[in-house]
Design a protein around this motif. Sequence first.
Motif, mmCIF file in Angstrom:
data_model
loop_
_atom_site.group_PDB
_atom_site.id
_atom_site.type_symbol
_atom_site.label_atom_id
_atom_site.label_comp_id
_atom_site.label_asym_id
_atom_site.label_seq_id
_atom_site.Cartn_x
_atom_site.Cartn_y
_atom_site.Cartn_z
ATOM 1 N N PHE A 1 0.826 -1.202 0.000
ATOM 2 C CA PHE A 1 0.000 0.000 0.000
ATOM 3 C C PHE A 1 0.863 1.255 0.000
ATOM 4 C CE2 PHE A 1 -2.392 3.386 2.138
ATOM 5 C CZ PHE A 1 -3.543 3.408 1.365
ATOM 6 N N ALA A 2 1.906 1.280 0.815
ATOM 7 C CA ALA A 2 2.784 2.458 0.876
ATOM 8 C C ALA A 2 3.469 2.697 -0.459
ATOM 9 C CB ALA A 2 3.808 2.278 1.991
ATOM 10 N N ILE A 3 3.932 1.628 -1.102
ATOM 11 C CA ILE A 3 4.610 1.783 -2.393
ATOM 12 C C ILE A 3 3.637 2.265 -3.462
ATOM 13 C CG2 ILE A 3 5.771 0.508 -4.231
ATOM 14 C CD1 ILE A 3 7.118 -1.178 -2.093
ATOM 15 N N LEU A 4 2.424 1.744 -3.455
ATOM 16 C CA LEU A 4 1.427 2.190 -4.430
ATOM 17 C C LEU A 4 1.101 3.675 -4.261
ATOM 18 C CD1 LEU A 4 -1.054 -0.843 -4.478
ATOM 19 C CD2 LEU A 4 0.518 -0.143 -6.291
ATOM 20 N N VAL A 5 0.916 4.108 -3.021
ATOM 21 C CA VAL A 5 0.638 5.524 -2.774
ATOM 22 C C VAL A 5 1.817 6.386 -3.219
ATOM 23 C CG1 VAL A 5 0.243 7.254 -0.979
ATOM 24 C CG2 VAL A 5 -0.981 5.079 -0.905
ATOM 25 N N SER A 6 3.033 5.946 -2.900
ATOM 26 C CA SER A 6 4.213 6.719 -3.255
ATOM 27 C C SER A 6 4.411 6.790 -4.760
ATOM 28 C CB SER A 6 5.449 6.112 -2.599
ATOM 29 O OG SER A 6 6.604 6.844 -2.919
ATOM 30 N N ALA A 7 4.093 5.722 -5.462
ATOM 31 C CA ALA A 7 4.306 5.687 -6.907
ATOM 32 C C ALA A 7 3.201 6.400 -7.682
ATOM 33 C CB ALA A 7 4.415 4.237 -7.372
ATOM 34 N N VAL B 1 6.322 -6.192 -10.794
ATOM 35 C CA VAL B 1 5.320 -5.685 -11.753
ATOM 36 C C VAL B 1 5.661 -4.268 -12.206
ATOM 37 C CG1 VAL B 1 3.490 -7.161 -10.848
ATOM 38 C CG2 VAL B 1 3.834 -4.903 -9.859
ATOM 39 N N GLY B 2 6.865 -3.810 -11.901
ATOM 40 C CA GLY B 2 7.320 -2.530 -12.406
ATOM 41 C C GLY B 2 6.840 -1.311 -11.642
ATOM 42 N N ILE B 3 6.469 -1.466 -10.367
ATOM 43 C CA ILE B 3 6.020 -0.333 -9.557
ATOM 44 C C ILE B 3 7.124 0.001 -8.552
ATOM 45 C CG2 ILE B 3 4.287 0.519 -7.947
ATOM 46 C CD1 ILE B 3 2.301 -1.419 -9.174
#
Length: 437
Positions: A209-215, A282-284
């Motif tokens: 979740f943190a990586i998705l928000v940051s990206a 997945v490239g995130i």
Amino acid sequence: MSFPPSSPTGFASPTQPAPVHNFATAALNTRIAFLVELARRLHQYGTSAPRLEMAIAGSALRLGLAAEVWSSPTAIIISFSDQAQGDDGVAQVTQVMRLPPGDVNLARLCQADLIADQVIAGQIELREGFRLLRELGRPDTRRAQAGVIASYGLAAASIVALLLHSSWADLLTTAVIGLMIGTISVLSATRPRLAVASEAICALVGTVFAILVSALVVPLAIKSVILAGLIMLMPGMALTTSVREISSQHLVAGMARMGGALATLLKLTFGTVAGAQLCAAVGIYPRDFSLPPLPAWTELPALLVASIAFAMAFRAARRDWLVVMGAVVVGYVSTRWGGLVAGHLPAAPFGVFLGGFLLGALSNLYARFAHRPGAVVREPGIILLVPGSVSFRSVSYLLERDTVLGFDTGVLLVTLLISLVAGLLFGDLLVAPRRSL
């Protein structure tokens, strides 16, 4: 529960049994059943091995029994003999209980303590006391579960402001992660298969979740966000308790608890690494850089929010909320102040020592004058002092093959643990405990 008054130190003397209220006429099995149920509840609500053994042995003396108690994080063994047999009596009954590790529940711990005091004082019958103890084992209500979930989010957000001094985006993201982890933790309490891997799952979900928000939304200080989001799962309290048990010569209990804490650390670290690798596959990739930090005025509101969150997380009774909140504030302020006045001494260890020293003494004073367990002050008071985040960072650095930084952080962890436990022990010397809890 209070110690029997037959000894000047507060402990019942084995050679001079404490006076009993006609308990010798009660059936042996009735007395044993009550003590076994009391031990079960104290263990369930997070009582350490030394205090549990002391409480049960003292209560047994008041009931006309001699008890040899052995406690560990996952089991209790108690051997009972009737005092009427004299000092040479062999154990008549030995009870073995296999239990899951306990979790601090201050409200129910206080209720169990009150029930034991009332039974020993002869205010209620043994069978009624046993029934009341059994009723404490009821499942949490939905309202209580919602409070625990909310406490995870509030605690995570307050840590960002108090200890990490990060940005508003980090604070809001961390609060959401805390709520997600709190939900998973509450669900795992009634699902044994989920409970085994709950720490790894929480770390995995929080990291993704943190990586998705940051990206995709806003750049974050990823490591700080993940660390704060997982703060309620960090085994800092377990590590501190284990060192205290080892220092009091409860070696089996202390080493077993330390092993459980290390297992939790490994699961949290694995979940974090797995989440990062999954996103990379997945490239995130996160945009990892710092935004402007929170303003200085947020520290005081954050401390207030943290004190409320920990009162909820430790399931304190409403009448104890102000005491719990005050203990959290005292622990944080004394540690900060100790670090500022340390002089040539290491700031962090001295601050932690001072905080532990004050809380150890204050918890004993509270137990003595309020006639309630000192854990109401001690447990929430040291929550911001325990080095759970330091232990997580140490293991994370080692798994990243940064051995120098990993071992350096590990040394800091040991130093902080020793400082905190020493402070608590010296606090007990300053104000002698008169109650076993």
